[in-house]
Design a protein around this motif. Sequence first.
Motif, PDB file in Angstrom:
ATOM      1  N   MET A  43      23.638  -1.690  -0.573  1.00 50.38           N
ATOM      2  CA  MET A  43      25.052  -1.631  -0.166  1.00 50.38           C
ATOM      3  C   MET A  43      25.417  -2.696   0.857  1.00 50.38           C
ATOM      4  O   MET A  43      26.481  -2.635   1.477  1.00 50.38           O
ATOM      5  N   PHE A  46      29.159  -3.788   2.364  1.00 48.51           N
ATOM      6  CA  PHE A  46      30.305  -2.867   2.217  1.00 48.51           C
ATOM      7  C   PHE A  46      30.024  -1.448   2.722  1.00 48.51           C
ATOM      8  O   PHE A  46      30.943  -0.648   2.850  1.00 48.51           O
ATOM      9  N   GLU A  61      31.358   3.354   6.143  1.00 46.26           N
ATOM     10  CA  GLU A  61      31.922   2.619   5.002  1.00 46.26           C
ATOM     11  C   GLU A  61      32.784   1.466   5.522  1.00 46.26           C
ATOM     12  O   GLU A  61      33.806   1.689   6.170  1.00 46.26           O
ATOM     13  N   ASP A  63      33.960  -1.015   3.305  1.00 47.22           N
ATOM     14  CA  ASP A  63      34.911  -1.338   2.239  1.00 47.22           C
ATOM     15  C   ASP A  63      34.869  -0.174   1.243  1.00 47.22           C
ATOM     16  O   ASP A  63      34.004  -0.098   0.365  1.00 47.22           O
ATOM     17  N   SER A  64      35.842   0.736   1.379  1.00 44.17           N
ATOM     18  CA  SER A  64      35.840   1.964   0.578  1.00 44.17           C
ATOM     19  C   SER A  64      35.949   1.685  -0.917  1.00 44.17           C
ATOM     20  O   SER A  64      35.304   2.348  -1.747  1.00 44.17           O
ATOM     21  N   GLN A  65      36.771   0.704  -1.295  1.00 44.95           N
ATOM     22  CA  GLN A  65      36.941   0.398  -2.721  1.00 44.95           C
ATOM     23  C   GLN A  65      35.630  -0.106  -3.330  1.00 44.95           C
ATOM     24  O   GLN A  65      35.252   0.287  -4.439  1.00 44.95           O
ATOM     25  N   ARG A  66      34.941  -0.978  -2.601  1.00 38.88           N
ATOM     26  CA  ARG A  66      33.697  -1.531  -3.127  1.00 38.88           C
ATOM     27  C   ARG A  66      32.602  -0.460  -3.271  1.00 38.88           C
ATOM     28  O   ARG A  66      31.867  -0.450  -4.251  1.00 38.88           O
ATOM     29  N   ILE A  67      32.531   0.444  -2.291  1.00 37.04           N
ATOM     30  CA  ILE A  67      31.493   1.479  -2.402  1.00 37.04           C
ATOM     31  C   ILE A  67      31.798   2.442  -3.541  1.00 37.04           C
ATOM     32  O   ILE A  67      30.896   2.900  -4.248  1.00 37.04           O
ATOM     33  N   GLU A  68      33.089   2.735  -3.762  1.00 36.44           N
ATOM     34  CA  GLU A  68      33.458   3.613  -4.870  1.00 36.44           C
ATOM     35  C   GLU A  68      33.113   2.965  -6.217  1.00 36.44           C
ATOM     36  O   GLU A  68      32.584   3.614  -7.136  1.00 36.44           O
ATOM     37  N   ALA A  69      33.419   1.674  -6.335  1.00 38.05           N
ATOM     38  CA  ALA A  69      33.120   0.952  -7.576  1.00 38.05           C
ATOM     39  C   ALA A  69      31.611   0.879  -7.815  1.00 38.05           C
ATOM     40  O   ALA A  69      31.114   1.072  -8.936  1.00 38.05           O
ATOM     41  N   TRP A  70      30.880   0.594  -6.722  1.00 41.58           N
ATOM     42  CA  TRP A  70      29.420   0.493  -6.853  1.00 41.58           C
ATOM     43  C   TRP A  70      28.815   1.833  -7.251  1.00 41.58           C
ATOM     44  O   TRP A  70      27.960   1.898  -8.153  1.00 41.58           O
TER      45      TRP A  70
END
Length: 642
Positions: A43, A46, A61, A63-70
């Motif tokens: 991770m 992000f 967290e 970058d919330s968007q990046r962790i959700e996508a990952w």
Amino acid sequence: MRDAEFVRFIRQTKPINPADAAARLHVSARTIRTYVHRANRAMEGFARITLSRESGYAIVEQDSQRIEAWLSDALRSVETSPQTPQERIAYLLNDLLMRTDWITMDSLCDMLYISRSTLTGDLKGVERELNRFDLSLLKRPHRGIRVEGEEMARRVCLANIAVESMSGGDLVHGHLLAVVSRCVENVAHAQRFQIVTTGYQSLLVHIAIALLRIKEGCYVPMASEHLERLRPAREYAVAQMIAEGIEREIGIELPQEEIGYMAIHLAGKQTLLDSQGDAQGIVISDDVWGVVSRMLECIWAAFRFDFRYDLELRMNLARHIVPLAVRLRYSMRLRNPMLPDIRIRYALAFAMAQEASHVLGAAYGSEPSDDEIGYIALAFALALERQKTEVSKKSILMVCASGAGSARLLEFRCRREFADYIDTIATCDVLNLDAVDFSGIDYVFTTVPIERPLPVPVREVSYFLDGQDIVDLRDLLRGDAVNEALHPFFKKSLFFPHMSTGTKEEALDYLIDRVAEREPVHEDFRNLVWRRERLVATSFGNGVAMPHPLEPAAETTIVCIGLLDEPVAWDDSGCDVRAIFLVAFAPDVDDSLKSFLSVFTDILSSARDIDLLVQHQSWKTFADIVASAFASARAPAPTERR
């Protein structure tokens, strides 16, 4: 545990101290620290897992968007990635066989989300599978691993993985298979070229894998002289037409060597079941005829069944061996959906096919699989069934008080009633019996008492053959007298119920010892039985085994029966056996032995009879089963002629 799964666990349980996390996941605190380190590396940039003395682990967290996508992508990959050792072995085989470069162990661990120790265990399974196809796994420090071996062997291995569906992988996708199927069907229909149903899907997979390898720039090398030998074959012309269709459909041009490779597979997709319809396309060479001869000699030596002059069986085997030889030489697999039924229903035929399979292994460099042995067993089953229906005609001597007129009258009546069973009839009176040569006589029918013993069975009859005479004589000529057929082969002294041995070795050695104590057998009897058993296990898959020596080893054919209180594993696949029938064949064979073996194998293949025998474990139960089997085997009497 995969990185994404651990991150999801921390998010759902935050905050959580290391001890509680280890307890919840059933791992050590040290393993938890490893999970954290690995997840943070994945991770980086992000998100990050941090440890607080007061509250424990939590996720920061960035970058919330990046962790959700990952997480979404990683968890989807987790769901579709192989989970069991078998699935991972299939995945590794597909990956390693398709690549030509090196790959490191760490890269494979990351791909499969497994530890290095788990990967090491899986690679042992990979190596076992590769060895079946004369392939090997090379390992080099700092470079990694890769598969070493011929291109054709790679393809055959890949095709076997796909056909056996060892994993849910998508090496050969549906669209490519559909294109290949369409091209094959069009040509096969136009050229009236038969492809056995059980081998059709395998053929499509082989062609599709060849196309994938060609896309990667990997071709099958083939010597020019080998290619020239293939060109005149019908399969080569059919393969060329299929290749032209594939080029029109997807634009891949197949070189001549690849067309030759396809022709080899077309030649191998035949069996005994379908070769009849296309027999004009099969050429039986002297080599194949010689292999068949050696197979039948092998059956004669082991079972004392003389098929050596059975032309129909020879032709059936020869027609089957022509494509089988191709499959054996190129390690091609052909499934046999009837195998479980063949092993049980045609137990003797399957045992014969197992025996003869060693001749094929020596001739073509590869032992046939059980699937292939099942197809060969069908040929022997057909031959055995023909022997049941083909009546062995007898030579009769008619004896009357005065000879001449009364004997001739009796001869005429016998010929009318028993024409299907009698070869020759000679006549004489009682006074001339001493001058008769009995070497060619099977039975004596007499209307007067004969006071001295004769070397053949004697049957007293009335002058005019009443109704009961006709029934009795017909049974006699058919060789179906139960007591006469049963007595020589089964003895109560060789019946051993309630055996408590714990292993196959203990059970079989016990029976061998009892036979050696009570019957005149070859001094090497034990070694001959175990040599045969080491070649191929003699279990039939229904709780029954029929071990026997590698060659005739007794003065008379006998059966020693052992019934176990608890089953023992009989072969490498763990097939359990509770009823053991140790058979010792004699060198000499007659019609009574053939009749016995025919009925005996019916008993072995009857689930009801075996269950009854194992349940009661008594000599009376066995005698009743045998008597019933012999009675059932009696053919219906022919219609009386008027």
